[in-house]
Design an enzyme around this catalytic site. Sequence first.
Site, PDB file in Angstrom:
ATOM      1  N   ASP A  11     -52.873  49.504 -16.863  1.00  9.24           N
ATOM      2  CA  ASP A  11     -53.569  50.721 -17.292  1.00  9.24           C
ATOM      3  C   ASP A  11     -54.925  50.301 -17.833  1.00  9.24           C
ATOM      4  O   ASP A  11     -55.013  49.610 -18.849  1.00  9.24           O
ATOM      5  CB  ASP A  11     -52.756  51.459 -18.362  1.00  9.24           C
ATOM      6  N   ASP A 105     -57.099  54.470 -12.346  1.00  4.57           N
ATOM      7  CA  ASP A 105     -57.073  53.421 -13.361  1.00  4.57           C
ATOM      8  C   ASP A 105     -55.675  52.949 -13.721  1.00  4.57           C
ATOM      9  O   ASP A 105     -55.482  52.298 -14.751  1.00  4.57           O
ATOM     10  CB  ASP A 105     -57.778  53.910 -14.630  1.00  4.57           C
ATOM     11  N   GLU A 106     -54.689  53.231 -12.871  1.00  4.90           N
ATOM     12  CA  GLU A 106     -53.311  52.933 -13.260  1.00  4.90           C
ATOM     13  C   GLU A 106     -52.487  52.619 -12.017  1.00  4.90           C
ATOM     14  O   GLU A 106     -52.618  53.285 -10.990  1.00  4.90           O
ATOM     15  CB  GLU A 106     -52.735  54.148 -13.989  1.00  4.90           C
TER      16      GLU A 106
END
Length: 462
Positions: A11, A105-106
């Site tokens: 993350d 973003d993950e």
Amino acid sequence: MRRAPTILHLDMDAFYASVEQASKPSLRGKAVVVGGLGPRGVVATASYEARRFGVHSAMPMAQARRLAPHAAYLVPRFTLYRAISGQVMELLGRLSPLVEPLSLDEAFVDLEAGGTAWDSASARATGERLRADIRAVTGLSGSVGLAGSKMLAKIGSEEAKPDGLVVIEPGTERGLLGPMPVRTLPGVGPATGDHLRRAGMTTVAHLAEAGEDELVRLVGRAHGLSLYRMALGLDERPVVSDRDAKSVSVEDTFDVDLHDRVRVRAEVDRLAERCVQRLRAAGRSGRTVVLKVRRYDFSTLTRSETLRGPTDDVSVVREAAGRLLDAVDTTGGVRLLGVGVTGLADFTQEDLFAQAGPGAAMDAPAALPDEPAAAAEPPPQTPQEPAATARRERRYQAGHDVRHAEYGPGWVQGSGARRVTVRFEEPGSAVGRVRTFWLDDPDLEPSDPLPLVPGDGREASG
């Protein structure tokens, strides 16, 4: 459940805000809020410095400004975010063929499938190496969780924030989860959390002690069984690399309610064109057109029309969205509009009859996902300077990139009264100087974002 912590969850830390801080030296260590800047905009991401004031994602921007009036408020630069996300995902792909992106973003990674981890020591070493590689390539930090299941790996990355790494050893799950609040578990939202709290269950340990039958009685069979297994730390979901988008959509929130029906139709047409651009960029077509209308009283209507075949024709999508709008009462005003396409395919039905006729099914439930959208801001209403009346003025948004013929690259700090204020700096430079220009200055132009790590050879294109 695995016997080794070989499922990794990455993350990126406050991703959008961190990108802005990395690209703008004057904002490093400062409170930064990214999102729609209009009075009805929402926060997409807040830096950790802004979070100290209580600002968080999905918060109304007006509330964020009250909590952190001195923060920098910027419009998102999704072109740059997608480019950096691509760099991060490429690094993850080197670790394993099984990478499951959840957002820009993950992502989850199955390290065992890639042969890059087989026990706790190798998993930790791989996680630390990944964090170092991400910083070297992007200049950003990411938090990593490692565990024997996806649920626990995600909990680990949350515990690791910011800029850390947590390994949850198999066999320790119950002890770790026990004291955590029930909202820690996936699928436990505010409503379920309140329901469980009224039943005297506030921690994960309470759920495990209550037992399967009691949880089924409280929240239903499917949810109750899932909750009980999660409370015991059990999660057998595999990392899936072929997650596919189920829809493509765009939406806009307006600063002032739209009352003019002609203006509403024009906005729907514009959104349909943007939606088709995204559809084509993804190499996809779709069969169901979805219209989303949020009215003045916050009531939200979703209407859909299924075509006879998948299409990426802008005129087909635009006309279908227009027909859906005709069936919606917009009396009183419209605050948000969205157009989406679902039922995606990898081909297009090149057929004049692909468009559904008047008998097409309507009002079928179809989800058009909410996404933080930068509210459109009207140009400043100020008297014009005589010298500039014949020139077409540009529109500069706060945080976006520009280049001046004499001063070089910079970014927009703000605009108004037909002027634009620019800070001239770039990633890796010293804090730059601020200058103000007329909006129509011929030496000032919008530009593409610069790479966060100079010399990496990967510049985001506009």
